[in-house]
Motif scaffolding. Structure first.
Motif, short mmCIF file in Angstrom:
data_model
loop_
_atom_site.label_atom_id
_atom_site.label_comp_id
_atom_site.label_asym_id
_atom_site.label_seq_id
_atom_site.Cartn_x
_atom_site.Cartn_y
_atom_site.Cartn_z
N SER A 507 29.94 -33.29 -7.72
CA SER A 507 30.24 -34.20 -8.82
C SER A 507 30.20 -35.65 -8.35
CB SER A 507 31.62 -33.87 -9.40
OG SER A 507 31.97 -34.75 -10.43
N ASN A 510 26.65 -36.61 -7.94
CA ASN A 510 25.81 -36.31 -9.10
C ASN A 510 24.68 -35.35 -8.72
OD1 ASN A 510 25.07 -36.40 -11.78
ND2 ASN A 510 23.96 -38.33 -11.62
N PRO A 512 24.43 -31.59 -9.29
CA PRO A 512 24.88 -30.27 -9.77
C PRO A 512 24.05 -29.14 -9.18
CG PRO A 512 23.70 -31.46 -11.49
CD PRO A 512 23.88 -32.42 -10.37
N GLU A 560 34.96 -27.76 -15.08
CA GLU A 560 35.31 -28.68 -16.17
C GLU A 560 36.36 -29.69 -15.73
OE1 GLU A 560 37.13 -28.42 -20.74
OE2 GLU A 560 36.46 -26.60 -19.71
N SER A 563 34.66 -32.22 -13.48
CA SER A 563 33.83 -33.13 -14.28
C SER A 563 34.66 -34.21 -14.96
CB SER A 563 33.04 -32.34 -15.33
OG SER A 563 32.06 -31.53 -14.74
N PRO A 568 31.12 -36.58 -14.78
CA PRO A 568 30.60 -35.50 -15.62
C PRO A 568 29.36 -34.86 -15.01
CG PRO A 568 31.08 -37.46 -16.93
CD PRO A 568 31.20 -37.87 -15.50
N MET A 569 29.31 -33.54 -15.06
CA MET A 569 28.13 -32.83 -14.59
C MET A 569 28.04 -31.48 -15.28
SD MET A 569 29.04 -31.37 -10.78
CE MET A 569 30.47 -30.31 -10.52
N ASP A 570 26.82 -31.04 -15.51
CA ASP A 570 26.57 -29.70 -16.03
C ASP A 570 26.26 -28.80 -14.85
OD1 ASP A 570 26.87 -30.35 -18.75
OD2 ASP A 570 24.86 -31.21 -18.79
#
Length: 617
Positions: A507, A510, A512, A560, A563, A568-570
């Motif tokens: 995270s 960045n 993922p 979650e 993030s 934020p990351m998927d």
């Protein structure tokens, strides 16, 4: 731009920009500064490429160079103050701006309170949105940073380089530049509104020289993500620790909960407590310019809540938050002028629920609570042991050698440290508790068998796995100890393997990638310390207590939480078969222990440690 040739200082500067904002950059440059644009605007969003190019393009006759982001507004005295400061501190890196919710921003507030022009950097990233470097430092950074663009963000890289090169960093008070609320082109909008802690278009303390420097702050209170917290300098090192203000104040014998309740700050109690702590740690220094101090207080609340509220919402709350900060600072300054009460070991009232079942009466492991109490801390060198030693010393306990005969707090690393060796852990436990010595043993919930739900009465013998067998042997070596079985400990310094550390690192960078692991019941090292303090005072010898968060997090829930706390990351996650859900009611009832650290705070501060303190490349 004219320089003072007689003093050997000549400034140059540049504005860095994405081509989409070239016009804004040109307006800021004003025909005086260079404009440097992203050499690969279609590439992965990153300020690093542009900054490296800008630091590589310093004019040959320049001694110092500053770099501005294109979304900055400059004070009317920007150039004059920057040049005077370069003359006063020719070998230092000078941050002309800091963010309002950062440690550096909080240091600026302390500097404003003390009437300083500059404060030493606070051991985190170096703010690069408006930064001045000596030419040779900039050249060294370019050489060092080349090839590191795919690692940390450029402000973290700059901070790491300056620490390694032993270049001092000072931050301007007030800030000489302000950040405009433009959309981020490098995916930083998740941070919310990003402003300075204290900015004026003019210069209120204009008569003060640039040599008014505050460089000895041992504690920096700051309000971030709704939490009252402190950066505390580790004596004899360049390292810092993160503590909640309530824990720091407890070491001074101050009950933060009672204070906040009496203050009547309502929903803004954490803000009040941060400002109060700021007054306490000011420790009687003279007060700075009233206008500067008040502006610094005005930004404390919005800065600490910018992750949650929009700029418009913060605007509606700003006057209310400002009054809370003023009241907190005034109370802290008032109380700092009085003699400090004697520190005590107590962790607050037990808060025993009305339905609590009777338990054996506790016999304190330490006969005399307070600053004269002595305890030993033993076990392999781990982040849990290090944090415990600091936490016990923070509360006024004296730390003795492991074989001194005083009660011992022994940390067994089995169950969470990849380097833990069962035979060595057993040897260490036997040595720590030799002769029936009393104390507290930190074990692990991995001792339990595979069931849906377990508590301290669940049979653990015969052992179901080699790990549980090794843990039982360690516990048998401490028959007179209070045993704390920990969930998954985490926090600054934790091993950098496993799903928690992996998710936080990915995270932060960045990057993922799929993550798999067993659901976990986390327990932060600050909560482990709270449990140890409670066990020393109220634990029953030979009795077991589970210490873990109540909620078991699946990998998706953990991702979650990361993030939200970091970036934020998927990410794709999958769960391995879960262990048992561990009940922690006995510790709550008998010890008065409660999980106090939220995953948001715990994960965020671990991410900060990874970026600022770890050796992770």
């Amino acid at each position: 731009m004219p320089g003072d040739v007689n003093r050997g200082v000549r400034l140059s500067g540049a504005v860095m920009a994405h081509p989409q904002r070239r016009e804004a950059a040109a307006r800021l440059a004003g025909g005086v500064l260079d404009v440097v644009t992203d050499p690969d605007p279609g590439g992965r969003p990153s300020a690093f490429r542009t900054s490296l190019l800008a630091w590589s393009s310093i004019p040959g006759d320049s001694t110092h160079h500053f770099l501005l982001h294109d979304d900055m507004v400059l004070s009317s005295t920007f150039f004059q103050r920057a040049e005077r400061a370069a003359r006063a501190m020719p070998h230092a890196a000078l941050a002309l701006f800091a963010f309002w919710n950062s440690r550096n921003g909080a240091a600026v507030r302390q500097g404003a309170l003390a009437g300083a022009r500059w404060v030493a950097g606070a051991g985190e990233y170096t703010p690069v949105a408006a930064l001045l470097l000596p030419k040779e430092v900039a050249e060294g950074y370019v050489e060092w940073a080349a090839g590191r663009g795919d690692t940390w963000p450029d402000d973290v890289l700059m901070g790491r380089y300056l620490r390694q090169a032993r270049v001092p960093v000072f931050v301007a008070v007030p800030s000489l530049a302000e950040h405009e609320d433009l959309a981020s082109l490098v995916d930083n909008d998740f941070q919310g509104v990003r402003r300075s802690p204290c900015f004026f278009t003019d210069d209120p303390p204009a008569g003060l020289g640039e040599d008014a420097v505050l460089d000895d702050l041992p504690v920096i209170p700051f309000f971030k993500r709704g939490v009252a917290q402190c950066a505390v300098r580790v004596p004899g090192s360049g390292r810092w620790r993160d503590l909640r203000c309530e824990d720091y104040l407890a070491g001074l014998g101050i009950d933060a909960g009672a204070l906040v309740a009496r203050a009547g700050a309502g929903a803004h109690g954490a803000l009040w407590l941060t400002a109060y702590t700021m007054g306490v740690v000011h420790r009687g220094r003279g007060l700075g310019d009233a206008r500067v101090v008040d502006e610094a207080l005005a930004t404390m609340g919005p800065g600490g809540l910018c992750h949650e509220f929009s700029g418009r919402e913060l605007g509606r709350l700003s006057a209310e938050l400002h009054e809370v900060a003023r009241a907190g600072l005034e109370a802290g300054l008032h109380d700092a002028a009085r003699p400090a009460p004697e520190a005590s070991l107590g962790t607050g009232p037990a808060g025993r629920p009305p339905h609590a079942v009777p338990s054996p009466p506790p016999v304190p492991l330490i006969a005399a609570l307070g600053p004269s109490a002595t305890v030993a801390v033993s076990g392999a060198e781990t982040f849990v042991r290090e944090h415990l030693a600091h936490a016990l010393a923070d509360r006024g306990l004296r730390l003795a050698a492991g074989d001194s005969g005083v009660p011992v707090v022994h940390v067994c690393a089995l169950g969470w440290s990849p380097d833990a060796d069962p035979e060595e852990e057993l040897r260490l436990a036997r040595a720590a508790f030799a002769g029936g010595r009393g104390g507290v043993l930190l074990s692990s919930v991995h001792v339990y068998p595979q069931r849906k739900w377990v508590d301290e009465e669940t049979p653990v013998s015969p052992a179901a796995t080699p790990l549980s067998r090794a843990l039982l042997e360690v516990e048998a070596a401490a028959p007179g100890a209070v045993v704390l079985r920990l969930g998954a400990p985490y926090g600054p310094g934790m091993p950098q393997g496993g799903p928690v550390a992996d998710l936080v690192l990915r995270s932060s960078l960045n990057r993922p990638a799929p993550v798999s692991g067993r659901p976990v019941q986390l327990v932060h090292v600050q909560d482990v310390a709270g449990a140890v303090l409670a066990a020393l005072e109220r634990g029953v010898a030979g009795r077991v207590y589970n210490i873990a968060g109540r909620k078991r997090l699946r990998m998706g829930e953990l991702a979650e939480a990361v993030s939200k706390a970091v970036r934020p990351m998927d990410v794709e996650t999958s769960d391995e078969p879960p262990g048992p859900l561990v009940n922690v009611e006995r510790a709550e009832v008998e010890l008065g222990w409660r999980e106090g650290v939220t995953p948001d705070y715990g994960l965020h501060t671990f991410a900060q440690w990874l970026a600022y303190e770890s050796d992770r490349p």
